[in-house]
Write a protein that holds these residues in place. Structure first.
Motif, PDB file in Angstrom:
ATOM      1  N   GLY A   1       0.948  -1.202  -0.030  1.00 10.82           N
ATOM      2  CA  GLY A   1      -0.263  -0.071   0.144  1.00 10.82           C
ATOM      3  C   GLY A   1       0.887   1.401  -0.187  1.00 10.82           C
ATOM      4  N   TYR A   2       2.136   0.885  -0.129  1.00  9.56           N
ATOM      5  CA  TYR A   2       2.958   2.294   0.023  1.00  9.56           C
ATOM      6  C   TYR A   2       4.182   1.858  -1.043  1.00  9.56           C
ATOM      7  CZ  TYR A   2       5.354  -0.442   3.592  1.00  9.56           C
ATOM      8  OH  TYR A   2       5.817  -1.622   4.241  1.00  9.56           O
ATOM      9  N   PHE A   3       5.052   2.812  -1.393  1.00  6.94           N
ATOM     10  CA  PHE A   3       6.238   2.519  -2.150  1.00  6.94           C
ATOM     11  C   PHE A   3       7.353   3.141  -1.190  1.00  6.94           C
ATOM     12  CE2 PHE A   3       3.497   4.005  -6.002  1.00  6.94           C
ATOM     13  CZ  PHE A   3       3.264   2.689  -6.325  1.00  6.94           C
ATOM     14  N   ILE A   4       8.848   2.493  -1.582  1.00  6.17           N
ATOM     15  CA  ILE A   4       9.946   2.787  -0.895  1.00  6.17           C
ATOM     16  C   ILE A   4      10.719   3.134  -2.041  1.00  6.17           C
ATOM     17  CG2 ILE A   4       9.568   1.295   0.968  1.00  6.17           C
ATOM     18  CD1 ILE A   4      11.537  -0.698  -0.388  1.00  6.17           C
ATOM     19  N   PRO A   5      11.848   4.120  -1.540  1.00  6.50           N
ATOM     20  CA  PRO A   5      12.865   4.698  -2.633  1.00  6.50           C
ATOM     21  C   PRO A   5      13.753   3.846  -3.139  1.00  6.50           C
ATOM     22  CG  PRO A   5      13.282   5.592  -0.500  1.00  6.50           C
ATOM     23  CD  PRO A   5      11.967   4.859  -0.248  1.00  6.50           C
ATOM     24  N   ASP A   6      14.303   3.952  -4.369  1.00  3.58           N
ATOM     25  CA  ASP A   6      15.397   3.229  -4.600  1.00  3.58           C
ATOM     26  C   ASP A   6      16.654   3.552  -3.885  1.00  3.58           C
ATOM     27  OD1 ASP A   6      14.021   2.131  -6.667  1.00  3.58           O
ATOM     28  OD2 ASP A   6      14.361   3.610  -7.880  1.00  3.58           O
ATOM     29  N   GLU A   7      17.504   2.459  -3.725  1.00  4.35           N
ATOM     30  CA  GLU A   7      18.901   2.839  -2.861  1.00  4.35           C
ATOM     31  C   GLU A   7      19.913   1.906  -3.754  1.00  4.35           C
ATOM     32  OE1 GLU A   7      17.896   3.284   1.799  1.00  4.35           O
ATOM     33  OE2 GLU A   7      17.018   1.346   0.699  1.00  4.35           O
TER      34      GLU A   7
ATOM     35  N   ALA B   1       7.933  -1.406 -10.664  1.00  2.00           N
ATOM     36  CA  ALA B   1       7.524  -1.096 -11.909  1.00  2.00           C
ATOM     37  C   ALA B   1       8.030   0.195 -12.364  1.00  2.00           C
ATOM     38  CB  ALA B   1       5.797  -1.047 -11.749  1.00  2.00           C
ATOM     39  N   GLY B   2       9.186   0.343 -11.970  1.00  2.00           N
ATOM     40  CA  GLY B   2       9.871   1.857 -12.354  1.00  2.00           C
ATOM     41  C   GLY B   2      10.371   2.519 -11.333  1.00  2.00           C
ATOM     42  N   PRO B   3      11.092   3.319 -11.657  1.00  2.00           N
ATOM     43  CA  PRO B   3      11.930   3.999 -10.439  1.00  2.00           C
ATOM     44  C   PRO B   3      11.029   4.324  -9.086  1.00  2.00           C
ATOM     45  CG  PRO B   3      12.619   4.980 -12.631  1.00  2.00           C
ATOM     46  CD  PRO B   3      11.427   4.126 -12.852  1.00  2.00           C
TER      47      PRO B   3
ATOM     48  N   ALA C   1      23.085 -10.666 -14.213  1.00  2.00           N
ATOM     49  CA  ALA C   1      22.164  -9.840 -14.959  1.00  2.00           C
ATOM     50  C   ALA C   1      22.380  -8.445 -15.006  1.00  2.00           C
ATOM     51  CB  ALA C   1      20.650 -10.262 -14.494  1.00  2.00           C
ATOM     52  N   GLU C   2      23.544  -8.055 -15.311  1.00  2.00           N
ATOM     53  CA  GLU C   2      23.997  -6.673 -15.267  1.00  2.00           C
ATOM     54  C   GLU C   2      23.021  -5.542 -15.754  1.00  2.00           C
ATOM     55  OE1 GLU C   2      25.727  -8.918 -19.158  1.00  2.00           O
ATOM     56  OE2 GLU C   2      25.426  -9.276 -17.118  1.00  2.00           O
ATOM     57  N   TRP C   3      22.266  -5.942 -16.599  1.00  2.00           N
ATOM     58  CA  TRP C   3      21.314  -5.122 -17.134  1.00  2.00           C
ATOM     59  C   TRP C   3      20.407  -4.603 -16.116  1.00  2.00           C
ATOM     60  CZ3 TRP C   3      21.204 -10.102 -18.495  1.00  2.00           C
ATOM     61  CH2 TRP C   3      20.089 -10.944 -18.038  1.00  2.00           C
ATOM     62  N   LEU C   4      20.172  -5.262 -15.107  1.00  2.00           N
ATOM     63  CA  LEU C   4      19.512  -4.690 -13.978  1.00  2.00           C
ATOM     64  C   LEU C   4      20.120  -3.737 -12.929  1.00  2.00           C
ATOM     65  CD1 LEU C   4      17.755  -8.245 -12.914  1.00  2.00           C
ATOM     66  CD2 LEU C   4      16.846  -6.565 -14.482  1.00  2.00           C
ATOM     67  N   ASN C   5      21.420  -3.516 -13.302  1.00  2.00           N
ATOM     68  CA  ASN C   5      21.990  -2.621 -12.548  1.00  2.00           C
ATOM     69  C   ASN C   5      21.485  -1.199 -12.647  1.00  2.00           C
ATOM     70  OD1 ASN C   5      24.041  -4.348 -11.606  1.00  2.00           O
ATOM     71  ND2 ASN C   5      25.623  -3.964 -13.200  1.00  2.00           N
ATOM     72  N   GLY C   6      21.406  -0.375 -11.216  1.00  2.00           N
ATOM     73  CA  GLY C   6      20.893   0.567 -11.371  1.00  2.00           C
ATOM     74  C   GLY C   6      19.244   0.835 -11.546  1.00  2.00           C
TER      75      GLY C   6
END
Length: 264
Positions: free
Chosen positions: A101-107, A125-127, A141-146
């Motif tokens: 029910g909430y989002f957390i930031p990317d780290e 589902a995105g940044p 799976a290096e394309w997942l970096n960042g």
């Protein structure tokens, strides 16, 4: 042939010694005391152990632990499994559409990446759209970096062998932890209280797991925070041209320094 073999052994030992020295300089002495937090996923394929990285992804780890402590992850299924790629869980609905029910930031930090297998990371589902769903990589799976927050990795080869056996429908019965979990959660009490207010509305039947105020820990809280600042370079700090060793090698050297050994 024997001579070449001996030379290779000498080279490996030399590199290990250099890495130990570099690690000590980077981490300082002593090696992590408070931030050695580990998670055990109790699954239908057996117990799978992970190192967690609160020093790299503090909010992600706090969210993961809080959800687990409240029983959110109990009896969740592997709802996505792609051969030689990932297995994914963390959705109580088992559909891949559920969230807390909430989002957390990317780290993201520079020393954690997907160039190796067995990384524990947040699905999104995105940044900035992480919530509760997480995945474990079965292959580099290096394309997942960042693009996805890495917050842990498997401890030993037997753990990874169990990860590879996970299939659609396998169940994460519960998740347990070792280390200074309650102290760590107290550092993020205000944020966790906000998450819990939403969880209580969305999932009123979850367990309660009160978080103590950080003041209850006195000087120990200060020591914990100082350790957080001293180990590992954060993504937003000064960058260097030094290439970080892969996390698995860092952990292997750290265990050697600490005299630790993997528990099967």
């Amino acid at each position: 042939m024997k001579r070449i073999f001996k030379l290779l052994i000498i080279l490996v030992i030399s590199m290990s010694i250099a890495a130990c020295s570099s690690l000590r300089q980077k981490l300082g002495e002593p090696v992590a005391k408070y931030n050695d937090i580990r998670a055990t996923l109790v699954t239908t394929q057996g117990d799978i152990n992970f190192y967690l990285y609160p020093e790299a992804a503090p909010l992600t780890v706090a969210n993961f632990i809080n959800l687990a402590k409240r029983g959110y992850y109990d009896n969740t299924k592997i709802h996505r499994a792609i051969e030689n790629f990932v297995v994914q869980s963390g959705d109580p609905t088992g559909t891949g559409t559920g969230s807390p029910g909430y989002f957390i930031p990317d780290e993201n930090v520079e020393w954690l990446d997907f160039f190796q297998q067995g990384m524990l990371a947040m699905a999104n589902a995105g940044p900035g759209t992480g919530g509760s769903q997480y995945f474990i990589t079965l292959y580099p799976a290096e394309w997942l970096n960042g693009r996805h927050t890495i917050f842990g990795e498997y401890v030993s080869d037997p753990d990874f062998n169990k990860i590879k056996k996970l299939e659609l429908g396998d169940v994460i019965k519960t998740i347990t932890f070792s280390g200074d979990v309650d102290l760590f959660l107290s550092l993020h009490k205000d944020q966790i209280d906000q998450w819990n207010a939403i969880l209580d509305k969305e999932y009123p039947n979850l367990k309660k797991y009160p978080i103590k105020p950080i003041s209850d820990y006195g000087d120990e809280a200060k020591a914990y925070q100082e350790e957080l600042k001293s180990i590992y370079t954060r993504h937003d700090e000064e960058k260097t041209d030094t290439e970080w060793p892969i996390p698995r090698f860092i952990r292997a050297v750290e265990k050697t320094i600490k005299g630790d050994s993997d528990q099967e």
